[in-house]
Design a protein around this motif. Sequence first.
Motif, PDB file in Angstrom:
ATOM      1  N   GLY A  50       0.781  -1.223   0.000  1.00 24.75           N
ATOM      2  CA  GLY A  50       0.000   0.000   0.000  1.00 24.75           C
ATOM      3  C   GLY A  50       0.815   1.276   0.000  1.00 24.75           C
ATOM      4  N   LYS A  51       2.140   1.145  -0.083  1.00 21.37           N
ATOM      5  CA  LYS A  51       2.999   2.332  -0.061  1.00 21.37           C
ATOM      6  C   LYS A  51       3.831   2.407  -1.333  1.00 21.37           C
ATOM      7  CE  LYS A  51       3.403   2.782   4.942  1.00 21.37           C
ATOM      8  NZ  LYS A  51       4.328   2.998   6.082  1.00 21.37           N
ATOM      9  N   GLU A  52       4.338   3.587  -1.596  1.00 22.10           N
ATOM     10  CA  GLU A  52       5.203   3.762  -2.755  1.00 22.10           C
ATOM     11  C   GLU A  52       6.602   3.214  -2.467  1.00 22.10           C
ATOM     12  OE1 GLU A  52       3.194   7.780  -4.717  1.00 22.10           O
ATOM     13  OE2 GLU A  52       5.281   7.777  -4.080  1.00 22.10           O
ATOM     14  N   ARG A  53       7.262   2.844  -3.532  1.00 23.92           N
ATOM     15  CA  ARG A  53       8.638   2.403  -3.395  1.00 23.92           C
ATOM     16  C   ARG A  53       9.510   3.587  -2.997  1.00 23.92           C
ATOM     17  NH1 ARG A  53      10.522  -0.558  -8.547  1.00 23.92           N
ATOM     18  NH2 ARG A  53      10.436   1.574  -9.360  1.00 23.92           N
ATOM     19  N   GLU A  54      10.434   3.337  -2.065  1.00 21.91           N
ATOM     20  CA  GLU A  54      11.293   4.416  -1.580  1.00 21.91           C
ATOM     21  C   GLU A  54      12.751   3.999  -1.613  1.00 21.91           C
ATOM     22  OE1 GLU A  54      11.176   5.416   2.598  1.00 21.91           O
ATOM     23  OE2 GLU A  54      10.499   3.401   3.178  1.00 21.91           O
ATOM     24  N   LEU A  55      13.596   4.957  -1.925  1.00 25.43           N
ATOM     25  CA  LEU A  55      15.037   4.755  -1.867  1.00 25.43           C
ATOM     26  C   LEU A  55      15.474   4.859  -0.411  1.00 25.43           C
ATOM     27  CD1 LEU A  55      17.868   4.548  -3.246  1.00 25.43           C
ATOM     28  CD2 LEU A  55      17.841   7.055  -3.297  1.00 25.43           C
ATOM     29  N   ILE A  56      16.141   3.844   0.102  1.00 25.95           N
ATOM     30  CA  ILE A  56      16.560   3.894   1.492  1.00 25.95           C
ATOM     31  C   ILE A  56      18.072   4.016   1.649  1.00 25.95           C
ATOM     32  CG2 ILE A  56      14.541   2.738   2.450  1.00 25.95           C
ATOM     33  CD1 ILE A  56      16.212   0.150   2.500  1.00 25.95           C
TER      34      ILE A  56
END
Length: 120
Positions: free
Chosen positions: A42-48
Amino acid sequence: QVQLVESGGGLVQAGGSLRLSCAASGRTFSPYAMGWFRQAPGKERELIARIIWSGGRTYSADSVKGRFTISRDNAKNTVDLQMNSLKPEDTAVYYCASRGSYWSPDYDYWGQGTQVTVSS
């Protein structure tokens, strides 16, 4: 063509550690940078986390800073993500990706992803 294969995901209790690894193969592998991304349901892909391939300079998102460490081995064409003090909110599919050029922010090649589940 570059192939990226992640490994090391799994189920861990909160407070535990996991180490993800990404192995790159291809005729020529010389990216500008390698990144670890994650996508929770349910969340967007994020750069970590990101590491510059030649210089080793790193970036970590605030959500993982101080807990996750990215590293690379240029000779083996691998990039790792050491994850400590894991929290349930770290549960996601984790992807490694390569960025070909300083001039383009796009990540060109992606691994298939590895599931990380942190239980409370």
